[in-house]
Design a protein around this motif. Sequence first.
Motif, mmCIF file in Angstrom:
data_model
loop_
_atom_site.group_PDB
_atom_site.id
_atom_site.type_symbol
_atom_site.label_atom_id
_atom_site.label_comp_id
_atom_site.label_asym_id
_atom_site.label_seq_id
_atom_site.Cartn_x
_atom_site.Cartn_y
_atom_site.Cartn_z
ATOM 1 N N ALA A 149 -11.997 57.090 -2.470
ATOM 2 C CA ALA A 149 -13.012 56.466 -1.617
ATOM 3 C C ALA A 149 -14.232 56.027 -2.411
ATOM 4 C CB ALA A 149 -13.428 57.437 -0.512
ATOM 5 N N ASN A 159 -13.175 52.846 -4.204
ATOM 6 C CA ASN A 159 -12.795 51.747 -3.307
ATOM 7 C C ASN A 159 -13.961 51.183 -2.496
ATOM 8 O OD1 ASN A 159 -10.186 52.033 -4.144
ATOM 9 N ND2 ASN A 159 -9.442 53.033 -2.294
ATOM 10 N N ARG A 214 -17.034 49.175 -1.193
ATOM 11 C CA ARG A 214 -17.476 47.810 -1.464
ATOM 12 C C ARG A 214 -18.828 47.569 -0.817
ATOM 13 N NH1 ARG A 214 -13.618 43.456 0.438
ATOM 14 N NH2 ARG A 214 -14.861 42.230 -1.046
#
Length: 284
Positions: free
Chosen positions: A264, A267, A269
Amino acid sequence: MTHLCAAVIQTRSGRDIARNVEETSALIRAAARDGARYIQTPEMTHLLEKSRKDLFSKIATEEADAGVAAFARLAAELGIHLHIGSLAIRTGTDSVANRGLLFGPDGQLKARYDKIHMFDVDLPNGESWRESATYAPGEEAVTVDLGEVRLGMGVCYDIRFPALFRALAVAGAGIVTAPAAFTRQTGKAHWHVLQRARAIETGSFVVSAAQGGKHEDGRETYGHSLIVAPWGEILAEIDHDAPGYALAELDLSQVAAARGRIPALANARSFTLREAGALTEGAR
């Protein structure tokens, strides 16, 4: 494989600083005898005092504080990393910090952290707290290396602000902390889920020592000091509100393992937020 034996100390601090330091020190010694090399105490370890006037009459600057000196000596005597969850530290004529301190095995101060988020709330049972009326909020998140692992420092109400804990984890912390004096009401409702959520979100160990029980100044705290693994399992808990301590062996390889399973942090963004207007008839 690197391991760290960690301990949480649970206290019921009162209005006498010398007595609080003595009782806490006895629990720290016991945890060290059982093998703990990183030991954490709760928020407001050496004084819980609601009265602003009485608080100011008892506390001192960091340099003059008897508790700071005593805990530094104790860390050196036991050869441990000693994390004092927080103390009320005078920072000026009319200002106080809610300050966590981390002492190394040589007794030297390795890190200090001033609690960022102030507990200013009105609870359903009539309790009202205005921490900002007494304490000046901190402005810096803090990490510190404990040999094989980096630790991120938080205090109590900070646990409700995931962005802080994510920032600590992104900065390399494999252990994050929230030593606390959680109210009984909010602790019963949210303590366990908040600790486990921060562990799961960041893939970090969460270590949170707590105050527990009915205190001399009239407040009631929840206790239930916890150590939580990066996958969310509770490794150790003091499952009541009385003083004591609990230990857990932290397998530090679990941090990388958890972050590898659910990446997490990697990942995440950046994004923009917009308010959507009414859709046209043809787009519905």
